[in-house]
Design an enzyme around this catalytic site. Sequence first.
Site: not given
Length: 215
Positions: A7, A30, A32, A34, A63, A65, A136, A174
């Site tokens: 990540s 990966h 992330d 957000m 991913h 979010m 998660m 994750d």
Amino acid sequence: MVKIAPSILSADFARLGEEVARVECADWLHVDVMDGMFVSNISIGVPVVKSLRRVTDKFLDVHLMIEKPVRYIDAFADAGADLLSVHLEADLPPGIHAALEAMERRGVKKGIVLRPITAAEAVLPYIKDVDLILVMTVEPGFGGQKFMADQLPKLAAIRAYIEKYNPACRLEVDGGVDPVTAPQVIAAGADVLVAGSAVYGAADPAAAIRTLRGE
Ligand code: DX5
Ligand code: ZN
């Protein structure tokens, strides 16, 4: 074979190209994303995925979010994401189905994600249509949190659903994955392991990746 997806949330964003090069032996990357709404933190978005795409051929596992992710599927597909995963808690079911349909149209691999509070059965309406289910094992929002061992039975339950309904589907984990917890999630049925601090916090990220793989 278990895949390891470092990540980049735990990487140094000022030197992202070099940080990607340091994990060359990884299987996936990966990313992330957000929005400060679905989770309290704000991280990175479409332009960073686009920049990553220019410096690596690695599979980009993005991913999301973010609230109502259907709004951004095209933008992340254009940026070069290989897989997009959307949280089941981020929209009502029609919105989640619409996001998956948009991924299908764009030829992007399709993933769904469960927060720790969400039960294994929540995957059932989607399982035949997805390429990956992400469980998660921390509350989403931040790297470096403690692994939630109470998610292991849920992982095993989803692995059983995958074998029954869609054996090609990947099962990703994750949050808090490290050399101690990796064997536990693999035993519960995970086949893709995200790791942020365990990789980027290590003196030798390549060695850390091999350890997580069980080599
Ligand atoms: C948390 C992110 C994770 C995070 C994992 O919301 O989804 O991908 O980077 O970090 P570690 O491996 O440090 O728990
Ligand atoms: Zn993540």
